[in-house]
Design an enzyme around this catalytic site. Structure first.
Site: not given
Ligand code: BGC
Length: 854
Positions: A128, A459, A463-465, A525, A732, A753
């Site tokens: 909690p 990005d 989701r879990d990102e 990147w 995406e 995305h």
């Molecule tokens: C992300 C992207 C990222 C890519 C690179 C993905 O999981 O969502 O936007 O640039 O991975 O591999």
């Protein structure tokens, strides 16, 4: 009355910032003057109370004027005004006052200790949210009070029952191993002489919560608070109330668990009495707190704007399941934020759940697979009573549809409201044209920017990102700077990037660093380290961002030199060669081709950057490096018949955009690019890397018609294809969903995305025609060069630049007559280039142009 006035005073891009730690803050203002050709010829800045005065300075500089007065001490408040002299040498009135206030500049001024709940969760069990409080009394009349406050995790602070701020996810997100931001709040009005109390609720946030696929606690096992209330009394004395071992805490509050990815569980029956953060509340049953060692990271004043509630959306329709337990509401727009739920006359203990998704499957059911491990579900346990309102605190979701389960009352117009949240990056751009689908594309790009500019550029939000992918940010930054004022936002992120840089100079794939993605970003990147500061410099004329980021950039380019044998980057000896032209369409471009191209590009940019910073020697070295790498690139990737290895659109584009190809082969490469597009039935094949350059290169190389054909293409793969299927944000993947195959691989299929939204800058700069001049960045000199094409018969765009509003609006009459109206802000100049190529130099004011069909 003077014809000219000074408005919109800013300090470090911010309006009246509290708690700065920049020793030489930069001041900016705008000239307001309706006269044609209005220009500033001199300025004078003055500080109240005998602070600094610049004296009259003969200069047209109205942005980023660095404070040059006596050293600024901690907590100093500076009130400043400006007046300017116009092009006739006449002074304006003094501006309205603005102020900035310094924060705590040295660590030893912090008397506070880091504290937290004695209870921690586990790798997968979310505890909690702790409530913390401290009662205190103030014996004397109060002159002013400031709260300096930070958290590892998220804090929400209250004084005497009132929230200190409505801002969200404070203190913000950083590279926690290096730095944590703090805020300064003016809390004078919340305090009174006599008994008072301060309280805070802590959320796990990114610090202790789930990040990506990692279990909880990437950085620490529980959230921690550092707070220092400094009260100055009328008699000149001071009292400090700081976090320490005397604070009390409880985890018996209503936030039973809260996690960015998982959602929030809130039990309203456990709500604390409203007085929990006021004096007189009985906290004897509460626990003590645990104190923690100094994390030995820098504590810095937050430089960017915070996340706020920015707008609300009402559902446009809903369906009810056969058993009546589930109501599925459609907000009509894929959005990021959360739901405010209003419930009436519920039985106590009734649990209502809210599940959030972006899409529905073919049976009209929530498409949850693409969320991966993010539960993205909130649970609310009712208190009971005539009305109760729930909005989660420490989580957000990316969604268009909300499934409400077990609503104990009839659905009314205000039962479910979508609360849109994002970093408060003020809107600066508008774009509209005669094609409604392109207008929808502009809307989708802007919504994806809103949804992903939350503390850092991410990005995707669902989701879990939700990570700071460097490549995505790099491709989108220029478009972002049209739509919104992102200068402070990127200033913050670039500082995080410098902190996240690896020892060897490499830049991680995501910033902040994410332990489950340990790789260096690789081509296109990591290069964000050079491209992003450069772009902010171009769009805002900000040389300090180049200065500040310079050590990081240099170290990065040195890393490229160290790791690129014979100047080939991402060569085949490397295990990790980067993400390639991510999500391209059956058109793989070799990693070393992309890598070496970006290596040359970064060397080129570094040479320009060093020149801007007056480092001639470095500039020469980077120029030579650029020449050398370009030579290697030509040798290795230009084929004997004058084409480019792999023959992909992206390979051609990089060679042209980065000026790599030999001049004599240029036309051949352009032809090959256009042929490839035609061969694909006027379709692109580019992924994240090539797409941003597609329309730009085609326009520059004399194929505007092809650029428009691609933009207006409705069949897959294209920008408008998702719109023909109802997209309200950028997908995406080009083929996130197709009629033939349905949903793409749920392992990676986001509908929010922004990367492909990078075409937005071309829409502003080429369709509407608002562009900048690299030689006079920040729109000091503006280029207005609209290029009508395709089926478009008119367009208009505006941009609130740091000098003021720029507008370009054109129409194309049926007889081919082109009419253009332009607005140029005071203190700037512009060059207008008409479609025929005819150029005119103009000054501030409104201008019209007409050109008959050639
Ligand atoms: C992300 C992207 C990222 C890519 C690179 C993905 O999981 O969502 O936007 O640039 O991975 O591999």
């Amino acid at each position: 009355m003077s014809a000219t006035s000074v408005v919109d005073l800013r300090c470090e891009y911010l309006v009246n910032p509290l708690g700065l730690d920049e020793p030489k803050p930069r001041l900016s203002w705008k000239m307001r003057d309706a006269r044609p050709g209005a220009k500033q010829t001199a300025y004078e800045i003055t500080f109240d109370n005998g602070g600094w005065s610049s004296g009259k300075v003969a200069s047209d500089q109205s942005t980023h004027v660095a404070y040059a007065g006596p050293e600024l001490k901690s907590r100093t408040r500076c009130t400043w005004r400006v007046r300017i002299w116009d092009h006739e040498g006449k002074p304006s009135e003094w501006s309205e006052p603005a102020f900035f206030e310094m924060g705590l500049l040295t660590r030893n001024e912090w008397k506070a200790e880091w504290i937290g709940s004695p209870h921690a969760g586990g790798a997968y069990s979310i505890p909690p949210a702790p409530y913390l409080r401290k009662a205190f009394s103030l014996a004397k009349p109060i002159r002013q009070a400031r709260l300096y406050i930070s958290a590892l995790g998220i804090y929400e602070a209250e004084i005497n029952g009132s929230r200190v701020s409505d801002d969200l996810f404070l203190p913000g997100r950083t590279e926690y191993k290096k730095r944590v931001p703090y805020q300064t709040w003016d809390v004078t009005a919340l305090l009174k002489s006599g008994d008072n109390a301060i309280g805070a609720i802590l959320g796990d946030g990114w610090y202790a919560g789930h990040v990506h696929s990692d279990p909880r606690g990437c950085y620490g096992d529980r959230p921690k608070l550092l707070a220092q209330l400094v009260v100055d009394f009328n008699d000149g004395s001071q009292q400090i109330v700081a976090t320490d071992s005397t604070w009390k805490s409880t985890i018996e509050g209503p936030v039973r668990s809260s996690d960015i990815l998982m959602g929030e569980d809130y039990d309203a029956r456990k709500e604390l009495p409203a007085g929990w953060s006021s004096a007189g509340f009985d906290d004897t049953a509460w626990d003590g707190v645990k104190t923690f060692d100094e994390p030995s990271v820098a504590l810095i004043a937050k430089r960017s704007t915070n996340v706020k509630r920015m707008r609300e959306l009402k559902p446009v329709s809903h369906t009810i399941s056969a058993n009546k337990r589930r109501i599925l509401l459609d907000l009509g727009q894929n959005m990021v934020g959360r739901v405010r739920l209003k419930i009436r006359n519920a039985p106590p203990g009734k649990v209502v759940s809210l599940r959030h998704v972006e899409m529905l499957d073919k049976n009209g059911k929530p498409y949850v697979e693409a969320l991966r491990t993010a539960r993205a579900t909130d649970h609310y346990t009712c208190r009971g009573g005539p009305e109760e309102v729930f909005e989660p605190r420490f989580t957000w979701h990316g969604f268009r549809y909300v499934e409400v389960r077990d609503l104990p009352c009839p659905l009314e117009g205000d039962t479910v409201i979508g609360v849109v949240i994002h970093s408060d990056t003020p809107p600066t751009g508008t774009f509209e044209c005669s094609d409604p689908m392109i207008n929808q594309l502009q809307s989708n790009i802007t919504w994806s920017q809103r949804g992903n500019f939350l503390e850092i550029p991410t990005d995707c939000p669902q989701r879990d990102e939700r990570l700071g992918w460097t490549g995505d940010a790099q491709v989108f930054i220029r478009t972002a700077a049209f739509n919104m004022d992102v200068a402070a936002f990127f200033t913050h992120w670039l500082q995080v990037m410098a902190d996240a840089q690896f020892e060897n100079g490499g830049i991680p794939s995501t910033v902040p660093f994410c332990p489950s993605i340990p790789t260096e970003g690789g081509p296109a990147w990591s290069d964000a380290a050079v491209i992003c500061p450069w772009t902010i410099y171009l769009c805002y004329g900000d040389t300090r961002i180049l200065e500040t980021a310079y050590p990081m950039m240099r170290k990065f380019v040195q890393y490229l030199q160290d790791t690129s044998p014979n100047d080939i980057r991402a060569d085949e000896t490397k295990k990790w060669r980067g993400y390639g032209d991510w999500l391209s369409q059956n058109a793989d471009t070799a990693p070393d081709l992309i890598g070496t191209a970006f290596y040359a590009h970064c060397a080129d940019l570094m040479s320009r950057i060093a020149t801007v910073l007056g480092k001639a020697e470095h500039a020469g070295e980077y120029r030579a490096l650029h020449e050398r790498v370009r030579g290697v690139w030509r040798k290795r990737f230009v084929t004997l018949d004058g084409l480019i290895a792999g023959q992909t659109q992206t390979a051609y584009l990089l060679s042209l955009q980065f000026d790599l190809i030999q001049p004599e082969l240029r036309a051949k490469v352009v032809d090959a690019l256009v042929r490839d597009i035609r061969k694909r039935g006027m379709h692109l094949s580019t992924g994240f890397v090539g797409t941003p350059y597609l329309t730009q290169v085609l326009t520059r190389e004399g194929h505007l018609d092809v650029a428009y054909a691609l933009l207006e293409q409705k069949t897959f793969p294209s920008w408008l294809f998702p719109i023909t299927h109802g997209a309200t944000t950028m997908w995406e993947r080009w083929d996130g969903w197709t009629p033939e195959k349905g949903f793409n691989d749920a392992g990676m299929n986001s509908y929010n995305h922004y990367a492909y939204g990078a075409v937005g800058d071309w829409m502003y700069a080429t369709i509407a025609g608002i562009d900048l001049d690299r030689e006079k960045p920040g729109y000091k000199h503006i280029v207005i060069a609209p290029r009508p094409g395709g089926t478009i018969t008119g367009a208009r765009a505006s941009l609130k630049s740091i000098y003021g509003l720029i507008k370009s609006e054109w129409t194309l009459a049926a007889d081919g007559t082109f009419n253009l109206r332009v607005t140029i802000p005071p203190n700037t100049t512009a060059t207008v280039r008409l479609p025929s190529g005819k150029e005119t130099a103009i000054e501030a004011g409104e201008h019209s142009f007409t050109e008959a069909k050639a």
